[in-house]
Write an enzyme that holds these catalytic residues in place. Structure first.
Site, PDB file in Angstrom:
ATOM      1  N   GLY A   1       0.844  -1.189   0.000  1.00 33.43           N
ATOM      2  CA  GLY A   1       0.000   0.000   0.000  1.00 33.43           C
ATOM      3  C   GLY A   1       0.877   1.235   0.000  1.00 33.43           C
TER       4      GLY A   1
ATOM      5  CD  GLN B   1       3.440   5.749   2.882  1.00 32.56           C
ATOM      6  OE1 GLN B   1       2.483   5.218   2.337  1.00 32.56           O
ATOM      7  NE2 GLN B   1       4.365   5.046   3.498  1.00 32.56           N
TER       8      GLN B   1
ATOM      9  CB  CYS C   1       5.206   2.088   7.767  1.00 37.03           C
ATOM     10  SG  CYS C   1       4.738   3.600   6.900  1.00 37.03           S
ATOM     11  CG  LEU C   2       6.724   0.923   1.779  1.00 33.49           C
ATOM     12  CD1 LEU C   2       6.061   1.220   0.439  1.00 33.49           C
ATOM     13  CD2 LEU C   2       7.878  -0.052   1.605  1.00 33.49           C
TER      14      LEU C   2
ATOM     15  CG  HIS D   1      -0.589   1.138   7.488  1.00 34.67           C
ATOM     16  ND1 HIS D   1       0.395   0.664   8.324  1.00 34.67           N
ATOM     17  CD2 HIS D   1       0.047   1.935   6.579  1.00 34.67           C
ATOM     18  CE1 HIS D   1       1.564   1.173   7.943  1.00 34.67           C
ATOM     19  NE2 HIS D   1       1.380   1.941   6.881  1.00 34.67           N
ATOM     20  CD  GLU D   2      -1.353   2.360   2.922  1.00 31.09           C
ATOM     21  OE1 GLU D   2      -0.850   3.492   2.956  1.00 31.09           O
ATOM     22  OE2 GLU D   2      -0.681   1.323   2.998  1.00 31.09           O
TER      23      GLU D   2
ATOM     24  CG  HIS E   1       0.332   6.791   5.792  1.00 32.47           C
ATOM     25  ND1 HIS E   1       1.518   7.212   6.355  1.00 32.47           N
ATOM     26  CD2 HIS E   1       0.507   5.473   5.555  1.00 32.47           C
ATOM     27  CE1 HIS E   1       2.363   6.187   6.447  1.00 32.47           C
ATOM     28  NE2 HIS E   1       1.767   5.110   5.968  1.00 32.47           N
TER      29      HIS E   1
HETATM   30  O1  GNR Z   1       4.047  -2.577   2.542  1.00 35.32           O
HETATM   31  C1  GNR Z   1       3.418  -2.453   3.599  1.00 35.32           C
HETATM   32  N1  GNR Z   1       3.134  -3.544   4.340  1.00 35.32           N
HETATM   33  C2  GNR Z   1       2.262  -3.527   5.422  1.00 35.32           C
HETATM   34  C3  GNR Z   1       2.266  -4.623   6.278  1.00 35.32           C
HETATM   35  C4  GNR Z   1       1.410  -4.666   7.346  1.00 35.32           C
HETATM   36  C5  GNR Z   1       0.541  -3.625   7.582  1.00 35.32           C
HETATM   37  C6  GNR Z   1       0.529  -2.522   6.757  1.00 35.32           C
HETATM   38  C7  GNR Z   1       1.389  -2.466   5.677  1.00 35.32           C
HETATM   39  S1  GNR Z   1       1.354  -1.095   4.623  1.00 35.32           S
HETATM   40  C8  GNR Z   1       3.019  -1.104   4.056  1.00 35.32           C
HETATM   41  C9  GNR Z   1       3.247  -0.030   3.020  1.00 35.32           C
HETATM   42  C10 GNR Z   1       3.026   1.332   3.643  1.00 35.32           C
HETATM   43  O2  GNR Z   1       3.812   1.871   4.372  1.00 35.32           O
HETATM   44  N2  GNR Z   1       1.885   1.910   3.393  1.00 35.32           N
HETATM   45  O3  GNR Z   1       1.613   3.109   3.949  1.00 35.32           O
HETATM   46 NI    NI Z   2       2.698   3.178   5.812  1.00 32.34          NI
END
Ligand code: GNR
Ligand code: NI
Length: 169
Positions: free
Chosen positions: A46, A51, A94-95, A136-137, A140
């Protein structure tokens, strides 16, 4: 299409609240294309526009497994219409916080409304990894990171570790 740079903590841009999109047009689709390419290259499942430094309420996602066909998904101005009372833990990453993983507890199911790549309004139910990832997204979009759901000690340690890695790189 282009791969864009992914911002990492403690970049203050990641704390910005993203603004609603007015129209899903060619420019927005070009942004979503870049986001998807950036997400696949990372690789991640995601990515929120903030980001890559763009404060718009836009998310791309693909939670297909490594051996499955790609299933890109696009969420513009997503809203959560309903969240379940029951919650589930998931080990998140999270990236924008490279190499940090920890368990976050979130509602297990949510009902969403959003605009898709074509600008059509969609309502959809999410559970499992899809529910984890969209929440999660959507965090952000409010300037919230998964480490904000952890203790201050764990959060401070995570940011310190990412800073140290960045200095070494
Ligand atoms: O790549 C991602 N893997 C992930 C694993 C578990 C819960 C959420 C994520 S999202 C993350 C990519 C990211 O940072 N999206 O904002
Ligand atoms: Ni993230």
């Amino acid at each position: 299409m282009a791969i864009r740079e992914i911002l990492t903590v403690p970049n203050p841009i990641l704390k910005q609240v993203s603004q609603p999109v007015e129209t899903v047009d060619e420019d927005l689709r070009a942004l979503m294309d870049d986001m998807l390419e950036t997400m696949y290259a990372a690789p991640g499942i995601g990515l929120a526009a903030i980001q890559i430094g763009v404060p718009k309420r836009v998310i791309v996602m693909d939670i297909a497994g490594p051996d499955e066909e790609r299933q890109p998904r696009y969420y513009v101005n997503p809203e959560i219409l309903w969240s379940s009372d029951d919650t589930a833990p998931y080990e998140e990453g999270c990236l924008s916080i490279p190499d940090i993983y920890d368990e976050v507890e979130r509602p297990a199911q949510v009902k969403l409304r959003y605009l898709n790549y074509q600008g059509e309004q969609i309502e959809e139910d999410a559970e499992g990894l899809f529910a984890v990832c969209i929440q999660h997204e959507m965090d952000h979009l409010e300037g919230v990171l998964f480490i904000d759901h952890l203790s201050r000690l764990k959060r401070d340690r995570a940011v310190a570790k990412v800073k140290k890695q960045a200095r070494a790189a």
